[in-house]
Structures are given as structure tokens and as C-alpha cells.
Design a protein around this motif. Structure first.
Motif, PDB file in Angstrom:
ATOM      1  N   ASP A 211       1.187  -0.662   0.267  1.00 29.21           N
ATOM      2  CA  ASP A 211       0.541   0.162  -0.027  1.00 29.21           C
ATOM      3  C   ASP A 211       0.283   1.513  -0.353  1.00 29.21           C
ATOM      4  O   ASP A 211       0.504   2.261  -0.241  1.00 29.21           O
ATOM      5  N   ILE A 212       1.943   1.239   0.499  1.00 32.29           N
ATOM      6  CA  ILE A 212       3.409   2.097   0.775  1.00 32.29           C
ATOM      7  C   ILE A 212       3.073   3.213  -0.496  1.00 32.29           C
ATOM      8  O   ILE A 212       3.666   4.156  -0.588  1.00 32.29           O
ATOM      9  N   ALA A 214       1.666   4.797  -2.158  1.00 29.32           N
ATOM     10  CA  ALA A 214       1.246   5.730  -2.335  1.00 29.32           C
ATOM     11  C   ALA A 214       2.254   7.388  -1.578  1.00 29.32           C
ATOM     12  O   ALA A 214       1.915   8.147  -2.835  1.00 29.32           O
ATOM     13  N   LEU A 215       3.274   6.813  -1.038  1.00 28.35           N
ATOM     14  CA  LEU A 215       4.141   7.347  -1.033  1.00 28.35           C
ATOM     15  C   LEU A 215       4.969   7.960  -1.703  1.00 28.35           C
ATOM     16  O   LEU A 215       5.724   9.745  -1.974  1.00 28.35           O
ATOM     17  N   LEU A 216       5.174   7.724  -2.683  1.00 26.13           N
ATOM     18  CA  LEU A 216       5.829   8.018  -3.712  1.00 26.13           C
ATOM     19  C   LEU A 216       5.744   8.390  -4.380  1.00 26.13           C
ATOM     20  O   LEU A 216       6.329   9.195  -5.636  1.00 26.13           O
ATOM     21  N   SER A 217       4.465   9.093  -4.497  1.00 22.32           N
ATOM     22  CA  SER A 217       3.923  10.625  -5.068  1.00 22.32           C
ATOM     23  C   SER A 217       4.158  10.160  -6.552  1.00 22.32           C
ATOM     24  O   SER A 217       4.367   9.434  -7.155  1.00 22.32           O
ATOM     25  N   GLY A 220       6.803   8.086  -7.891  1.00 19.19           N
ATOM     26  CA  GLY A 220       6.359   6.553  -7.592  1.00 19.19           C
ATOM     27  C   GLY A 220       5.151   6.386  -8.536  1.00 19.19           C
ATOM     28  O   GLY A 220       5.346   4.264  -9.147  1.00 19.19           O
TER      29      GLY A 220
ATOM     30  N   TRP B 249      -6.060   8.004   0.805  1.00 21.12           N
ATOM     31  CA  TRP B 249      -5.488   7.101   0.698  1.00 21.12           C
ATOM     32  C   TRP B 249      -4.917   7.344  -0.836  1.00 21.12           C
ATOM     33  O   TRP B 249      -6.106   6.554  -2.415  1.00 21.12           O
ATOM     34  N   GLY B 250      -3.812   7.691  -1.635  1.00 17.49           N
ATOM     35  CA  GLY B 250      -3.774   7.966  -3.021  1.00 17.49           C
ATOM     36  C   GLY B 250      -2.746   8.905  -3.154  1.00 17.49           C
ATOM     37  O   GLY B 250      -2.364   9.555  -2.667  1.00 17.49           O
ATOM     38  N   SER B 251      -1.971   8.770  -4.231  1.00 13.49           N
ATOM     39  CA  SER B 251      -0.578  10.066  -4.551  1.00 13.49           C
ATOM     40  C   SER B 251      -0.360  11.455  -4.340  1.00 13.49           C
ATOM     41  O   SER B 251      -0.213  11.999  -4.102  1.00 13.49           O
ATOM     42  N   THR B 275      -2.670   9.439   3.376  1.00 16.40           N
ATOM     43  CA  THR B 275      -1.097   9.311   2.704  1.00 16.40           C
ATOM     44  C   THR B 275      -0.217  10.379   3.518  1.00 16.40           C
ATOM     45  O   THR B 275       0.698  10.684   3.534  1.00 16.40           O
ATOM     46  N   ILE B 374      12.600   9.684  -2.639  1.00 15.18           N
ATOM     47  CA  ILE B 374      11.147   8.871  -2.487  1.00 15.18           C
ATOM     48  C   ILE B 374      12.143   7.887  -2.503  1.00 15.18           C
ATOM     49  O   ILE B 374      11.071   6.603  -1.970  1.00 15.18           O
ATOM     50  N   ILE B 375      12.275   7.176  -3.904  1.00 14.79           N
ATOM     51  CA  ILE B 375      12.551   6.123  -4.337  1.00 14.79           C
ATOM     52  C   ILE B 375      13.564   5.315  -3.549  1.00 14.79           C
ATOM     53  O   ILE B 375      13.440   4.033  -3.297  1.00 14.79           O
TER      54      ILE B 375
END
Lengths: 260, 412
Positions: A211-212, A214-217, A220, B249-251, B275, B374-375
Motif C-alpha cells: 500500500d505504501i 502512494a507515498l512515492l508520489s 512512484g 489514500w492515493g498519490s 497519505t 523518495i524512491i
């Protein structure tokens, strides 16, 4: 080759090290599930462990096994057996016994906890697949290093260094270049840089499953777009396969010419 | 004097005493709502019985009517125009099921459109497959209670809001349940409104959206799985208490998005699995007191130009990043919060940690500067980096600390 594989494999299954490895994972899986009470978070914690430890153990074990079985190898070399099949047989013996320890060690507690009824099963399968690949990759690399170094100490040194490089230093350089070139579009670069390191690639594959992601914006999203397509998954799997095959080819090539 | 008052009040009651009731049903003498509205006088009651009424553009102008639906009569606007168009004081609409309001790019078609009205109530209606649900303009002193709004918004451009309020004041919006529209509740130039105990779920854009709306309160609402839970923009004096923000929750999702707002309080809210739980951009004098942040990606993200924001007695529990921060410290303050990542000690046992806590990790600082980094989330190197930065901070803003981190989770 199969005979030698069988011999190495049974030799290893009798050795206490595989049991220690197996028990370690069994304990880890049980403790994690006991403490977390939740499959999803357990999978995340496990990911951290797999990314650190599986490569390390694969490397150390590979190098150790090669140096330990040197006398036996010399004995085998005197027999009319193909050289590549001796070494590849040994390699598969090590890699597969390690893989079985990993799969059983983690699989048993998770299965007992009710994994098969949980939606987390695919995350867990992904975890095991990357774990397997990392075992195969790092024991192959370890064999390569051991083959090229007669000196045990040097061999161990290089092996540890290789692990350190791929697990830690590579990410440092990666981060450094990201910060240094931040004015440029970097998502393609980071995609390629991730593909070239099997540890990073495994980490991203697992993170995207969880699920994480989505954090990668934005970055991601680029990654998800790439790995979400069939081309992306084929590319990443073939990259992992390539990481196994290339070291193996080198083993086959080196042992043909090497003077023992 | 007293007598005169009694007389006056009697005089006022006379029309209501004379009020009649009109019953509408498919087989009755009066079989359409339009007909009933035409027949009705000021103060009458229209009782609509169960059945299907294919009507649209029912206009109620200048008549104070009480419209009551029995067992949810269905008013089908057949994707044409607005169902009810009301311009009247002292009216109420209750117990109707209005459906099929068509999407329009030129007019704001709504199930119930109220304009220039005062003192009304819209209660316990069901709206389904709508463009706009309840649309209020230039109105005041109304109650919107217990309505259930359902739609299937696909894209932001082709969908409307559940409850849309423009240029109105003194409204109470309570116990509504809104799902699948663009913005669950939208307020623009709306002042002194109370938004209490509503459920906004799975809306395309925001659960609740304030634009240029001052002195409003929203309490005890649930915002779940929206594009963003609540967006408060260009507004002043907003009270936000006891709300639950979950799974936004979502980008590009937020629990609460604050932009250009001043003098607000956030108290006793719970943010769970978002998020970004709170994104604050250009906010001044906001008090965050006794909120819970639980398992969010980012708990609080402070963008530029934020002054005098105070975080006191909040619980930060198991977030990937507790605080991401851009810019200078600007008199923003973190004091006496509980941080689950705090590893300090408390020698004198007063419940306050002896070592200040630094909520901004080096990695979140790096990600702020280079978003692509972030990767490397959850890689070993980043773990090492964060650890060494924690031991001796160099990059993260040195003043940004909680000097009195609590040792125990705060119970409020």
C-alpha cells in the motif's frame, strides 16, 4: 551435474548451518507475527530483513562453501567429469538449500497464521520470489569471487565489500547523484539506476506491491506505470534472471580455463 | 402591552390555522406535485404519497410550504433540469427520494435548488444519481439534516457537489451521508455554518471544501476515502473538532488540506491511514491541540509561509514521516507532543523526555529538496543516514524540536 548437485545438496542439508539458517527464519517469522498481529506490517518489516540479510547470508555462505569444499573439488577434478558441471552443481547445491531454508522458515509461521486466507498472500509471494532471486544472485556472485581469489581472507573481504556496495554504498551514490542533478528530470535515471541493482529492484518491487506505493508520489507514479505494465514486469524479472545467469556464465567460463 | 403582544402573535398565527393539506398520489385527484404546488397557498402542507412522479422544474416561489413525502415517493427528473426550484421563506421538504438529475455544463442542475430563502429545513431526503444535490444560494437560517446523497461521479469536470452552498449564512448541516459526488459539502462565501456529524465517503475531490468562508465549525464528521478529506482554503476562524479523517489514500491525497487560512483551531481530530494527514500551505495562527496522527504517510507537511502554528499535546503514532518541513521555523512551535519514534529517556520521571525530539528526519528533508529521492524509501542507506543525523543534526533545521516530548501517549 545433477549428481554433484545432489551430493552438495545432501551434504548441506546434513550440515548444521542450513538448520541454523532455517531456524533463524522460523523464529523471525514467528516473532514478527507475534509482535505485529498483522500480516501487512509483518510483510513490511520482513522486507527490511530480506533486503539486508538474504544477500549477506547468500554471499557469506557461498564463499564459505567454496573454500571449505576445496579438497573435495580437487578430488572431483581428477575424475572424468565436466568442469562446469562440478562447479555449477556445487553452486546449485548451496543456492537451493539456502532457498529451501528461506521458503520453509518464513512460509511455515505465515501459513500457520492464516496466510492463505489473507489478501496479503500476493505481497508475501512477491517477498519470497525476490528473496529467492537474491539468494541465487548473491551466492552466484560469491562463487565468482571465491573462484577468482585463492586467498581466503581476500575472498571473504571482497565478498563482504560486494554486499556492502550493493546494499548500502550504491544507494548512497544513487542519492548523491539525485541531489547533485536535481535540476534535471530524474525519473528515467532513477528507473534505470534501480534496475541495475538487484537489491534496489527487489525493494521497489515489494514496495509497489504494498500500500505504501502512494507515498512515492510522482516518481512512484512513474515507477508504478512502468512496473505495472507487462513490459515492466517482464523487464524487471528478466533483469533479475540476468543477474543470475551472467555470474553463472562467468563461472562456467572461468573454470574452463582456470589452472587448479 | 402584554395583551397587545398576545393579540399580535394570534394575528401571526391566523394563516397557519387556516392552512390546508393537499394529498398527492398517482391515483388521487391531485396526481402531480406541480399541480399541488399551484393549488397550495402560503402555509399549506403537501403530503406526497408513495409512488413514482416523473417531474422536473417544480417551482415554489414565494409560498411557505411544508412538503412531506410518505415512504419515500420517488421524484424522477429524467435527466432534465432541476427537480425543485425554491425561492421562499419558512418552507420545509422532508422524506422525498429525488433521482436522475442530468449533468449540464451550462446550468447548475440540482435535486433541490434554494435561492434567496430564509428559515427552511431540508430533512431526511434521499438523493440518488444526481449532478448537484442540494444547492443553496443567497440563503440563510436553514437546516439540512439527515439527507442521504448517492451518485457515481466519474470525472471532476462532469460532476457536481453533494451539498453546495454559495453566499449564504447561519446554516446547520447535520447527520447527512454523502457518497460518490465531486465535493461532499462545498461552501463558498458561506459564514457561520455548523457542519456536524456528517459522513462523506468516496467523493471524487474533497469530502468538505471551504472557499472564502469564515467563522464556520465542523465537528464530529467522518471523512473516508475521498480524493482529500477536507480542504480549507482562503478562510478565517474555522473550528475543526472531533472529526475522523480516514484512508484518504492515493498519490495526491490528503486528509486535511489547509491553504491560506488563519486563526483556526484543530482539536481532538483523528487522522488515520492518510497519505498526507495535514498539508499546510500559507497558514497563520493555527492551533493543533490533542489530535491523533496514526499510520499516515506524512503526518504533517508544512509548506512555505506558515507563521505561528502551534502543535501541542498531539499523538504521532507510527507515521512514515512525522513532519516534513519547508522553509524557516517562523515561530511555528511543537511542544509537549507524544512521538512514537522518540527514543529519549526521562531520568526525573516527570513524564517529559529529557532530550528534545527532532521530528524532521534527514530523509524527509532530502525528499523535500529532491522528490525523486523518495524512491530510496526504506533502503538500508537511508536508515543509516537518518540514524547519524539523529545523533548529530546538520541538515535538518536545528531549532525545529519538541523540547518537551512526552513519554506516554496522551489520553484526551
Amino acid at each position: 551435474m545433477f549428481k554433484i548437485f545432489k551430493y552438495s545438496f545432501f551434504d548441506l542439508t546434513r550440515s548444521s548451518w542450513s538448520y541454523v539458517y532455517f531456524l533463524f527464519y522460523l523464529l523471525l517469522g514467528m516473532v514478527l507475527l507475534f509482535l505485529n498481529n498483522d500480516l501487512n506490517t509483518a510483510v513490511i518489516t520482513l522486507m527490511n530483513v530480506i533486503i539486508m540479510l538474504v544477500p549477506l547470508i547468500g554471499t557469506i555462505f557461498g564463499v564459505m562453501y567454496y573454500y571449505n569444499s576445496r579438497e573435495f573439488t580437487e578430488l572431483l577434478l581428477a575424475q572424468p567429469v565436466k568442469r562446469s558441471s562440478i562447479f555449477l552443481g556445487q553452486y546449485f547445491g548451496v543456492a537451493i538449500s539456502l532457498s529451501i531454508s528461506l521458503v520453509l522458515g518464513l512460509g511455515i509461521p505465515f501459513a500457520a497464521y492464516g496466510l492463505f486466507k489473507s489478501p496479503a498472500i500476493w505481497d508475501f509471494v512477491m517477498l519470497l520470489v525476490t528473496g529467492l532471486f537474491l539468494t541465487l544472485i548473491f551466492s552466484a556472485l560469491a562463487f565468482n569471487i571465491a573462484l577468482s581469489n585463492e586467498n581466503k581472507i581476500k575472498g571473504f573481504g571482497y565478498a563482504i565489500l560486494l554486499w556492502l556496495f550493493l546494499a548500502v554504498i550504491y544507494d548512497g551514490l544513487f542519492l548523491l547523484s539525485l541531489v547533485y542533478f536535481q535540476e534535471y528530470p530524474l525519473d528515467k535515471f532513477s528507473l534505470v539506476a534501480t534496475m541495475f541493482n538487484p537489491i534496489d529492484l527487489s525493494r521497489i518491487l515489494i514496495l509497489l506491491k504494498l500500500d505504501i506505493s502512494a507515498l512515492l508520489s510522482y516518481t512512484g507514479a512513474v515507477f508504478k506505470q512502468f512496473f505495472g505494465t507487462s513490459f515492466g514486469s517482464i523487464a524487471s524479472i528478466s533483469m533479475l534472471v540476468l543477474w543470475v545467469v551472467l555470474p553463472l556464465l562467468r563461472i562456467a567460463y572461468v573454470v574452463r580455463k582456470k589452472d587448479f | 402591552m402584554e395583551r397587545f403582544l398576545i393579540f399580535l402573535s394570534l394575528l401571526l398565527f391566523i394563516p397557519t390555522l387556516e392552512a390546508k393539506e393537499i394529498v398527492v398520489c398517482p391515483g388521487c385527484e391531485v396526481s402531480s406535485i406541480k399541480q399541488a404546488v399551484d393549488l397550495a397557498n402560503n402555509g399549506d402542507t403537501i403530503r406526497i404519497q408513495k409512488g413514482l412522479y416523473k417531474e422536473h422544474d417544480i417551482e415554489i416561489i414565494g409560498k411557505s410550504l411544508t412538503i412531506i413525502g410518505e415512504n419515500y415517493p420517488v421524484i424522477d427528473a429524467e435527466m432534465e433540469g432541476t427537480a425543485f426550484r425554491i425561492k421562499a421563506d419558512n418552507f420545509s421538504i422532508e422524506g422525498l427520494h429525488i433521482k436522475n438529475i442530468g449533468t449540464s455544463h451550462t446550468s447548475d442542475d440540482a435535486a433541490i435548488l434554494v435561492s434567496r430563502s430564509k428559515n427552511f429545513s431540508i430533512k431526511n431526503n434521499r438523493l440518488s444519481n444526481i449532478f448537484f444535490g442540494i444547492l443553496l444560494e443567497r440563503s440563510s437560517e436553514g437546516d439540512i439534516t439527515g439527507n442521504k446523497i448517492r451518485s457515481k461521479a466519474r470525472s471532476q469536470a462532469n460532476s457536481g457537489n453533494g451539498i453546495h452552498i454559495w453566499n449564504s449564512k447561519d446554516l446547520t448541516i447535520e447527520n447527512n451521508d454523502i457518497q460518490g459526488v465531486r465535493d461532499g459539502i462545498y461552501l463558498e462565501f458561506a459564514n457561520q455554518c455548523d457542519i456536524i456529524n456528517n459522513i462523506c465517503r468516496e467523493n471524487l475531490r474533497y469530502g468538505l471544501h471551504f472557499m472564502f468562508s469564515d467563522h464556520n465549525k465542523y465537528l464530529e464528521n467522518l471523512f473516508e476515502n475521498n480524493g482529500a478529506g477536507v480542504a480549507v482554503m482562503y478562510s478565517k476562524f474555522i473550528e475543526m473538532e472531533r472529526n475522523l479523517f480516514r484512508k484518504n489514500w492515493g498519490s495526491a491525497s490528503y486528509g486535511l488540506l489547509l491553504k491560506e487560512i488563519t486563526d483556526a483551531t484543530l482539536k481532538h481530530n483523528v487522522f488515520e491511514d492518510n497519505t498526507i494527514a495535514i498539508s499546510a500551505d500559507n497558514t497563520n495562527r493555527i492551533d493543533y491541540i490533542e489530535n491523533d496522527f496514526l499510520s499516515n504517510g506524512y503526518a504533517v507537511r508544512i509548506r512555505g509561509a506558515c507563521y505561528n502554528n502551534v502543535f501541542k499535546r498531539n499523538n504521532f503514532l507510527a507515521n512514515s514521516f512525522d513532519v516534513a518541513y519547508t522553509g524557516n521555523i517562523n515561530e511555528n512551535e511543537f511542544l509537549g507532543n507524544y512521538w512514537s519514534e522518540y527514543t529519549g529517556y526521562d531520568l526525573n520521571k516527570d513524564g517529559i523526555g529529557d532530550v528534545p525530539f527532532r521530528p524532521v528526519k534527514l530523509f524527509s528533508y532530502l525528499v523535500n529538496k529532491t522528490p525523486e529521492a523518495i524512491i530510496l524509501l526504506r533502503s538500508t542507506f537511508i536508515g543509516l543516514l537518518d540514524f547519524s543525523e539523529k545523533v548529530s543534526p546538520i541538515f535538518t533545521p536545528a531549532e525545529l524540536t519538541d523540547s518537551q516530548p512526552l513519554m506516554q501517549k496522551i489520553k484526551w
